[in-house]
Motif scaffolding. Structure first.
Motif, PDB file in Angstrom:
ATOM      1  N   GLY A   1      40.760  30.904  47.152  1.00  0.00           N
ATOM      2  CA  GLY A   1      40.154  32.040  47.844  1.00  0.00           C
ATOM      3  C   GLY A   1      40.622  33.404  47.546  1.00  0.00           C
ATOM      4  N   PHE A   2      42.134  33.257  47.734  1.00  0.00           N
ATOM      5  CA  PHE A   2      42.811  34.559  47.368  1.00  0.00           C
ATOM      6  C   PHE A   2      42.837  34.974  45.932  1.00  0.00           C
ATOM      7  N   LEU A   3      42.773  34.011  45.287  1.00  0.00           N
ATOM      8  CA  LEU A   3      42.727  34.355  43.485  1.00  0.00           C
ATOM      9  C   LEU A   3      41.263  34.792  43.348  1.00  0.00           C
TER      10      LEU A   3
ATOM     11  N   ALA B   1      41.117  38.377  44.633  1.00  0.00           N
ATOM     12  CA  ALA B   1      42.100  39.221  43.900  1.00  0.00           C
ATOM     13  C   ALA B   1      41.291  39.532  42.398  1.00  0.00           C
ATOM     14  N   GLY B   2      40.684  38.541  41.755  1.00  0.00           N
ATOM     15  CA  GLY B   2      39.835  38.689  40.683  1.00  0.00           C
ATOM     16  C   GLY B   2      38.716  39.555  40.902  1.00  0.00           C
ATOM     17  N   ILE B   3      37.789  39.546  42.001  1.00  0.00           N
ATOM     18  CA  ILE B   3      36.888  40.476  42.076  1.00  0.00           C
ATOM     19  C   ILE B   3      37.317  41.889  42.405  1.00  0.00           C
TER      20      ILE B   3
ATOM     21  N   ILE C   1      38.087  47.576  39.542  1.00  0.00           N
ATOM     22  CA  ILE C   1      38.728  48.707  39.172  1.00  0.00           C
ATOM     23  C   ILE C   1      38.023  49.652  37.967  1.00  0.00           C
ATOM     24  N   PRO C   2      37.902  48.745  36.835  1.00  0.00           N
ATOM     25  CA  PRO C   2      37.147  49.534  35.610  1.00  0.00           C
ATOM     26  C   PRO C   2      35.644  50.024  36.395  1.00  0.00           C
TER      27      PRO C   2
END
Length: 338
Positions: A69-71, A74-76, A81-82
């Motif tokens: 879930g954390f990964l 973090a991916g989301i 960011i872009p």
């Protein structure tokens, strides 16, 4: 044969050692994975306890699900960011375009004000041109647009202002004004030709001050005066102009021909008579120096002599006469006649 058997035994030993090493490595790796599985499979209980009285919520999960879930989270976040950067650039670009739009609108308002001023000036020009053409006797036909087939007179422009709105209004105003100015070229050219012909006429009749530079003053006017020497009333047939000194250049007041260069000791002193067109003659008397000869053709503003005090004179001055046929006329009426 013995050597072959020895090689086979050595080969079997090497293979056996490799298999044992591989089996041992796989066992250790499996043990590590098993330990990791046990670690990630550990159960966790998350309790949500409200501040106020209420039911406590228990959430059960394991470390593996928590890490996954954390990964994912973090991916989301990283993927946004872009997008955030692009959004920031877009906001800045929109702000810049808004500022440019404000400046453009301000310039457009200023342009509309100047356009209105131009139209008002053009209307005044139309009125002045119409009056001038009427005074000069030039017929002013209603100009017709060659392109649209409608009248390009400015009155039509002002009549349609309330009908047209927005940017089309300014475009239509400029179009009408351009058409009017194009049609105004011909009458203005006619005025120019008329003034040119009149300018030629004005060089053939006396109409300028007879002393170069326009200097001097009238010391005795035309008509009834007291004679400066006899002190008797008499008719002064010319106009006396004084500069308080001798030597100032005397010029021809019109194109003509020198018909007389003479000297009259008891009257005019050194004098010149010029013959002009339309039966006009001019006399310049009391000259100190004569700079032309009989029969010479002179041009308007050409120097023909210098002021003096020859003949019957009380001081340096120019005696200037204008004759039309046999009549003597007041020269002041032929000075600055333009």
């Amino acid at each position: 044969m013995a050597k072959t058997r020895r090689y086979k035994r050595l080969e079997k030993n090497i293979v056996s050692q490799l298999m044992r090493s591989l089996s041992s490595g796989l066992g250790k790796l499996g043990h590590i994975f098993l330990r990791l599985f046990k670690v990630f499979d550990q159960k966790l209980t998350i309790m949500i306890v409200p501040h106020a009285k209420g039911k406590v919520i228990n959430l059960q999960t394991n470390i593996c699900a928590l890490v996954v879930g954390f990964l994912i989270f973090a991916g989301i976040v990283i993927s946004f960011i872009p997008f955030t950067r692009n959004s920031t650039r877009s906001v800045a670009e929109i702000s810049r375009l808004k500022e440019e739009n404000k400046e453009t609108l301000a310039s457009l308002d200023e342009l509309r004000d100047e356009n209105n001023n131009l139209l008002q000036t053009a209307k005044r020009f139309q009125n002045s041109l119409s009056q001038s053409l009427s005074l000069l006797g030039i017929e002013q036909s209603d100009p017709v647009s060659k392109n649209s087939g409608t009248s390009s007179d400015l009155s039509s422009l002002f009549d349609t202002q309330d009908i047209i709105s927005g940017s089309l209004k300014e475009t239509s105003d400029i179009r009408h004004l351009t058409e009017y100015l194009e049609n105004a070229v011909e009458p203005v050219e006619q005025i120019g030709k008329m003034l040119e012909s009149q300018g030629t006429l004005f060089t053939d009749i006396p109409n300028i001050w007879p002393i170069r530079g326009g200097i001097g003053h009238i010391s005795m006017a035309f008509g009834q005066n007291i004679h400066p020497i006899s002190h008797q009333w008499y008719i002064h047939k010319g106009m006396d102009i004084s500069t308080y000194r001798s030597g100032d250049p005397v010029i021809a007041t019109a194109n003509g021909q020198v018909v007389t260069v003479g000297y009259d000791p008891g009257g005019y002193g050194n004098y010149i008579i010029l013959k002009h067109k339309h039966g006009i003659y001019t006399r310049y008397a009391h000259l100190s120096v004569v700079r032309v000869h009989k029969g010479d053709t002179v041009s308007q503003r050409q120097i023909i002599g210098n002021i003096g005090s020859t003949g019957m004179s009380t001081g340096p001055h120019l005696h200037y006469e204008v004759h039309i046929g046999s009549d003597v006329v007041d020269p002041s009426k032929y000075i600055n006649i333009k």
